[in-house]
Design an enzyme around this catalytic site. Structure first.
Site, PDB file in Angstrom:
ATOM      1  N   HIS A  94       3.765 -11.895   5.392  1.00 46.71           N
ATOM      2  CA  HIS A  94       3.920 -10.469   5.079  1.00 46.71           C
ATOM      3  C   HIS A  94       5.045 -10.292   4.062  1.00 46.71           C
ATOM      4  O   HIS A  94       6.034 -11.035   4.092  1.00 46.71           O
ATOM      5  CB  HIS A  94       4.228  -9.695   6.367  1.00 46.71           C
ATOM      6  CG  HIS A  94       4.146  -8.216   6.169  1.00 46.71           C
ATOM      7  ND1 HIS A  94       5.204  -7.480   5.713  1.00 46.71           N
ATOM      8  CD2 HIS A  94       3.109  -7.364   6.327  1.00 46.71           C
ATOM      9  CE1 HIS A  94       4.828  -6.217   5.610  1.00 46.71           C
ATOM     10  NE2 HIS A  94       3.557  -6.118   5.978  1.00 46.71           N
ATOM     11  N   GLU A 166      -1.857  -6.915  -0.271  1.00 49.95           N
ATOM     12  CA  GLU A 166      -0.846  -5.880  -0.050  1.00 49.95           C
ATOM     13  C   GLU A 166       0.135  -5.893  -1.213  1.00 49.95           C
ATOM     14  O   GLU A 166       1.147  -6.618  -1.168  1.00 49.95           O
ATOM     15  CB  GLU A 166      -0.072  -6.157   1.243  1.00 49.95           C
ATOM     16  CG  GLU A 166      -0.879  -5.987   2.499  1.00 49.95           C
ATOM     17  CD  GLU A 166      -0.014  -5.478   3.662  1.00 49.95           C
ATOM     18  OE1 GLU A 166      -0.418  -4.506   4.285  1.00 49.95           O
ATOM     19  OE2 GLU A 166       1.062  -6.038   3.915  1.00 49.95           O
TER      20      GLU A 166
END
Ligand code: 13P
Length: 257
Positions: A94, A166
């Site tokens: 992430h 992302e």
């Protein structure tokens, strides 16, 4: 057509009772859909209690991170091995981990291997920063992140995993702005063609690719309409049960259209 996937990343929010209350509200509002898979990624602390409360017909659990060694003197860490019976998925790489905790490409690769080795499906996050976008390096960044992260996997293992695009510049944590579906489409296509080059056509068609970055109940439809978009990874909006259940409902409605 494969199931759409909606993942809620609660980041470092909610203590045990708050998380339990949010799950309770979500369970009340969410219908069981065969067409949509909903995954909740709470903090490590609450995975265990939520696993006892969760309605498995509606939701699955994911971890937000784990350590790549299976066991040993790694004080303070939790391994994928320890999470095996608790979660179906784990978010790996992430942007918050890459940016705040300096997680390197090689560490992400080790985590992806450990995740697969322990029978947990990885949700690998990739995406360029604002600076990299400005310099026109987006495609190269995706290439580097994918090549390294997946280098220990077989085509079959890649087929079964999830990749979330992302862009860091679109994430609320980093004061993100909303990405245009047109731009997202280009990056998602780039991801699939990287996979095709590295692991072949079948893997590139089967791997699930999600979009994440400031997704809310109003704009989720625009991202879902992108060809090849298998779902969304939702951060801030997933902490609001009203918004998140409405995101799930929209995904369901679009998936049966
Ligand atoms: P936001 O939806 O808050 O931008 O977060 C996206 C994200 O990082 C989910 O993993």
């Amino acid at each position: 057509m494969s199931k759409k996937l909606v993942v809620a990343n609660w980041k470092m929010h909610l203590n045990t009772s708050q998380a339990s209350l949010l799950l309770h509200r979500l369970q009340e509002r969410t219908r069981i859909h065969r067409e949509v898979e909903i995954v909740l990624a709470p903090s490590m602390l609450v995975l265990q209690p939520l696993s006892l409360q969760i309605d498995r017909r509606k939701f699955r659990l994911a971890a937000q991170n784990a350590y790549y060694k299976d066991e040993g003197p790694y004080t303070g860490e939790v391994s994928f091995t320890m999470l095996q019976d608790l979660v179906h998925y784990c978010i790996v790489g992430h942007s918050a981990r890459r940016v705040y905790f300096n997680e390197t490409l090689e560490e992400v690769r080790e985590k992806i291997s450990a995740c697969v080795r322990n029978n947990i499906t990885p949700i690998l996050c990739v995406g360029e920063t604002k600076q990299e976008k400005r310099l026109g390096e987006g495609r190269q960044v995706l290439h580097d992140q994918l090549v390294t992260a997946l280098s220990n996997l077989t085509a079959r293992e890649v087929e079964e995993m999830v990749i979330a695009y992302e862009p860091v510049w679109a994430i609320t944590t980093f004061d993100g702005i909303m990405a245009k579906p047109y731009d997202v489409q280009k990056s998602m296509d780039a991801i699939r063609s990287e996979i095709k080059e590295l692991y072949g056509k079948k893997a590139s068609e089967r791997v699930r690719v999600l979009y994440g970055g400031s997704v809310d109940d109003k704009d989720v439809g625009g991202y879902l309409e992108i060809e090849g978009c298998d779902g969304v990874l939702v951060g801030a909006a997933s902490l609001n049960y009203f918004q998140f259940s409405s995101i799930c409902e929209t995904v369901y409605q679009l998936s049966i259209k």
